[in-house]
Design an enzyme around this catalytic site. Structure first.
Site, PDB file in Angstrom:
ATOM      1  CE  LYS A   1      -1.864  -6.413   5.493  1.00  0.00           C
ATOM      2  NZ  LYS A   1      -1.496  -5.723   4.679  1.00  0.00           N
TER       3      LYS A   1
ATOM      4  CE1 TYR B   1      -0.717  -8.973   3.615  1.00  0.00           C
ATOM      5  CE2 TYR B   1       0.803  -7.359   2.230  1.00  0.00           C
ATOM      6  CZ  TYR B   1      -0.316  -7.910   2.685  1.00  0.00           C
ATOM      7  OH  TYR B   1      -1.455  -7.970   1.853  1.00  0.00           O
TER       8      TYR B   1
ATOM      9  CB  THR C   1      -0.888   0.605   1.620  1.00  0.00           C
ATOM     10  OG1 THR C   1      -1.727  -0.843   1.848  1.00  0.00           O
ATOM     11  CG2 THR C   1      -2.356   1.194   1.445  1.00  0.00           C
TER      12      THR C   1
ATOM     13  CB  VAL D   1      -2.348  -5.226   8.867  1.00  0.00           C
ATOM     14  CG1 VAL D   1      -1.294  -3.820   8.479  1.00  0.00           C
ATOM     15  CG2 VAL D   1      -1.229  -5.600   9.963  1.00  0.00           C
TER      16      VAL D   1
END
Length: 306
Positions: free
Chosen positions: A172, A144, A56, A213
């Protein structure tokens, strides 16, 4: 500078936002704007932590030097009251190790390591990749797991095996495989699970996630923090009310043109400037901005011009 303190069940705090990277009009990283944005996210949007240089944050288009300077800027701005987690994952283990060491030098409190993308390594390759990153520094690591982008999921057995590493403390989860991850929770209680998909934040809390998150946390972080608080206090109906109210916000930011593009567009609509995108990402179109404005308003958020 004092550092934030986590808990065993929420080592990075509970509410984190995967922060966009502000750029100037000529395309340079705007470190001053990054510090101001970090302050807004922590002080007004109630974030316990920020992920810097995740996807992001347009990490594929920023240099190693820019990433290190960005961590320094955010740590200087909020590092005494919020976790600063540096995204260091790439599809090159040696490069990821180098990035992890740079993040530690810059003052990061933790690392986010995404599954190597495109190359589709086998599970043994994933295991060795993440262990190499965890061995590179003294910082805690959040894995992640996002097979929608990386193609390869981190298998249950691999997650359980990785959880045995003393510095791999969280994952995550952006694959929403509740059964598999619940099995991991049972077998590896030391591994905290964070929701990495805003559409299923509340369902993740219901099965024991530590927190979020988030991407919509750029503009709805305070609401998400309140959702977590209500759920943990036993007010499930109140948490559900917030979750349902934010459905159009999730749709507007995540379902139109991708999180990075629409997160920056959403920030502009609430009066926060994060600058343009770097190619290959482009700005939201006027039509997308119009739809986003309507979605933010429908979700109860205040936008400029209203």
């Amino acid at each position: 500078m004092a550092s934030p303190t986590g808990t065993s069940d929420a080592p990075f705090g509970r509410m984190l936002t995967a922060m966009v990277t502000p750029f100037t009009v000529d395309g340079a990283v705007d470190y001053d704007a990054a510090g101001r944005l970090a302050g807004y996210l922590v002080d007004e949007q109630r974030n316990d932590g920020l992920v810097v240089s995740g996807t992001t944050g347009e990490s594929p288009t920023t240099t190693d030097e820019e990433k290190e300077l960005l961590v320094r800027a955010v740590v200087e701005a909020v590092g005494d009251r919020a976790f600063v987690v540096a995204g260091v994952g790439t599809y090159d283990t040696a490069h990821s190790v180098k990035a992890a060491k740079a993040a530690e030098r810059a003052g990061a409190h933790g690392l986010l390591a995404v599954t190597p993308y495109y190359s589709r390594p086998p599970q043994e390759g994933l295991y060795r990749h993440f262990v190499a990153i965890a061995d590179a520094t003294e910082l805690p690591v959040m894995l992640y797991d996002i097979p929608g982008r990386s193609v390869i999921p981190i298998a249950r057995e691999t997650l359980i095996r990785l959880a045995q590493h003393p510095r791999i403390v969280a994952v995550k989860d952006a694959k929403a495989d509740f059964q598999t991850t619940a099995e991991v929770m049972l077998a590896a209680e030391s591994l905290a699970v964070y929701s990495g998909d805003d559409a299923v934040n509340l369902p993740w809390l219901s099965v024991g996630a530590a927190g979020f998150v988030s991407v919509i946390g750029h503009v709805a972080g305070a609401d998400l923090a309140e959702m977590i608080n209500r759920f943990r206090q036993g007010d499930v109906a109140g948490a559900r009310e917030i979750h349902l109210r934010l459905v159009p916000v999730v749709s507007g930011i995540m379902n139109q043109a991708g999180g990075a593009i629409m997160a920056k567009a959403a920030l502009r609509l609430v009066g926060q400037e994060a600058g343009p995108m770097r190619l290959p990402l482009v700005e939201a179109t006027p039509e997308q901005n119009s739809l986003l404005r309507a979605d933010l308003v429908a979700g109860g958020l205040k936008v400029i011009g209203d």
